[in-house]
Scaffold this active site. Structure first.
Site, PDB file in Angstrom:
ATOM      1  N   HIS A 244     -59.540   2.973  -9.149  1.00 21.81           N
ATOM      2  CA  HIS A 244     -58.455   3.869  -8.728  1.00 21.81           C
ATOM      3  C   HIS A 244     -57.260   3.054  -8.217  1.00 21.81           C
ATOM      4  CE1 HIS A 244     -61.960   6.730  -7.639  1.00 21.81           C
ATOM      5  NE2 HIS A 244     -61.357   7.303  -8.662  1.00 21.81           N
TER       6      HIS A 244
ATOM      7  N   LYS B  51     -70.539  19.944  -2.536  1.00 25.89           N
ATOM      8  CA  LYS B  51     -71.495  19.799  -1.429  1.00 25.89           C
ATOM      9  C   LYS B  51     -72.173  18.443  -1.423  1.00 25.89           C
ATOM     10  CE  LYS B  51     -72.418  24.638  -0.494  1.00 25.89           C
ATOM     11  NZ  LYS B  51     -72.120  25.445  -1.686  1.00 25.89           N
TER      12      LYS B  51
ATOM     13  N   ARG C  36     -61.468   5.243 -18.810  1.00 25.40           N
ATOM     14  CA  ARG C  36     -62.378   4.112 -18.835  1.00 25.40           C
ATOM     15  C   ARG C  36     -62.941   3.844 -20.225  1.00 25.40           C
ATOM     16  NH1 ARG C  36     -65.101   6.215 -13.478  1.00 25.40           N
ATOM     17  NH2 ARG C  36     -64.203   8.036 -14.457  1.00 25.40           N
TER      18      ARG C  36
ATOM     19  N   SER D 264     -66.864   6.128  -8.871  1.00 25.49           N
ATOM     20  CA  SER D 264     -67.245   6.465  -7.495  1.00 25.49           C
ATOM     21  C   SER D 264     -68.733   6.780  -7.436  1.00 25.49           C
ATOM     22  CB  SER D 264     -66.447   7.671  -7.007  1.00 25.49           C
ATOM     23  OG  SER D 264     -65.088   7.366  -6.989  1.00 25.49           O
TER      24      SER D 264
HETATM   25  P1  ADP Z   1     -64.785   9.184 -10.626  1.00 24.50           P
HETATM   26  O1  ADP Z   1     -64.657   9.651 -12.060  1.00 24.50           O
HETATM   27  O2  ADP Z   1     -65.006   7.714 -10.485  1.00 24.50           O
HETATM   28  O3  ADP Z   1     -65.649  10.023  -9.749  1.00 24.50           O
HETATM   29  P2  ADP Z   1     -62.397  10.551  -9.830  1.00 24.50           P
HETATM   30  O4  ADP Z   1     -62.914  11.858 -10.195  1.00 24.50           O
HETATM   31  O5  ADP Z   1     -61.907  10.374  -8.451  1.00 24.50           O
HETATM   32  O6  ADP Z   1     -63.367   9.339  -9.999  1.00 24.50           O
HETATM   33  O7  ADP Z   1     -61.285  10.103 -10.865  1.00 24.50           O
HETATM   34  C1  ADP Z   1     -59.919  10.335 -10.761  1.00 24.50           C
HETATM   35  C2  ADP Z   1     -59.225   9.680 -11.921  1.00 24.50           C
HETATM   36  O8  ADP Z   1     -59.368   8.265 -11.833  1.00 24.50           O
HETATM   37  C3  ADP Z   1     -59.767  10.059 -13.291  1.00 24.50           C
HETATM   38  O9  ADP Z   1     -58.690  10.136 -14.203  1.00 24.50           O
HETATM   39  C4  ADP Z   1     -60.674   8.914 -13.636  1.00 24.50           C
HETATM   40  O10 ADP Z   1     -60.809   8.749 -15.022  1.00 24.50           O
HETATM   41  C5  ADP Z   1     -59.890   7.753 -13.041  1.00 24.50           C
HETATM   42  N1  ADP Z   1     -60.752   6.599 -12.768  1.00 24.50           N
HETATM   43  C6  ADP Z   1     -61.864   6.570 -12.005  1.00 24.50           C
HETATM   44  N2  ADP Z   1     -62.391   5.321 -11.996  1.00 24.50           N
HETATM   45  C7  ADP Z   1     -61.595   4.552 -12.791  1.00 24.50           C
HETATM   46  C8  ADP Z   1     -61.621   3.179 -13.211  1.00 24.50           C
HETATM   47  N3  ADP Z   1     -62.599   2.370 -12.848  1.00 24.50           N
HETATM   48  N4  ADP Z   1     -60.635   2.750 -14.035  1.00 24.50           N
HETATM   49  C9  ADP Z   1     -59.665   3.607 -14.431  1.00 24.50           C
HETATM   50  N5  ADP Z   1     -59.589   4.903 -14.082  1.00 24.50           N
HETATM   51  C10 ADP Z   1     -60.535   5.376 -13.279  1.00 24.50           C
END
Ligand code: ADP
Length: 165
Positions: A22, A46, A95, A133
């Protein structure tokens, strides 16, 4: 004649917790946009490890020296929240092919809901393509060292959380 244009990227996600993946997307987006709004959906998950307020505080701590990054919590439709915050575009990270499928669906739906709002995708840097995450939470809860994958404040918060268990 010069025209002042202020561009705002609206970056929605769960950020539970913020990872280096992120972080990298936000830092690179700051080269393209004037401002990045990190946006966390209120919809109750949750199974979240950190509360919205904790996640928000961690993002703030990581970008304490960057006034162009702000963090908001929203409920309801993401496109409505993006418009409310004056977003020029919605920012998402990619990704790999697994992300592409769902991101493509979401971007298309959002385009139907708000045709004027573009979704901009940034490809992950190779060192972050395996970072999510979800995996960070899982590895941390099994006692693994996730320090290379998350910013230091997040690493500290995760260790503290595990120590309390
Ligand atoms: P996750 O998918 O890791 O739970 P989020 O839902 O918070 O994370 O993702 C928010 C945005 O950040 C999405 O567009 C997701 O594809 C992107 N994202 C998450 N991890 C990465 C990463 N390692 N590299 C690039 N983009 C990422």
């Amino acid at each position: 004649m010069s025209v002042a244009i202020h561009t705002i990227a609206f970056y929605p996600g769960s950020f539970d917790p913020l990872t280096n993946g992120h972080l990298n997307i936000i830092q690179r987006a700051l080269r393209v946009f004037d401002q990045v709004v990190v946006a966390m959906a209120q919809n109750v998950n949750k199974r979240a490890m950190f509360t919205l307020e904790e996640r928000q505080a961690l993002v703030r701590e990581c970008f304490a020296d960057e006034p162009r990054v702000s963090v908001v919590i929203f409920d309801g439709l993401m496109v409505d929240a993006a418009r409310l915050h004056g977003a020029t575009a919605v920012l998402r990270g990619l990704r790999g092919v697994a992300d592409f499928e769902t991101e493509f669906q979401m971007a298309t739906m959002n385009n139907v809901l708000a045709p004027a709002l573009e979704t901009v995708f940034m490809m992950t840097e190779k060192s972050h393509f395996f970072v999510s995450s979800h995996l960070v939470r899982e590895v941390a809860s099994l006692g693994g060292d996730i320090s290379p994958l998350v910013p230091e404040p997040v690493n500290r918060a995760l260790r503290l959380r595990m120590a309390r268990k």
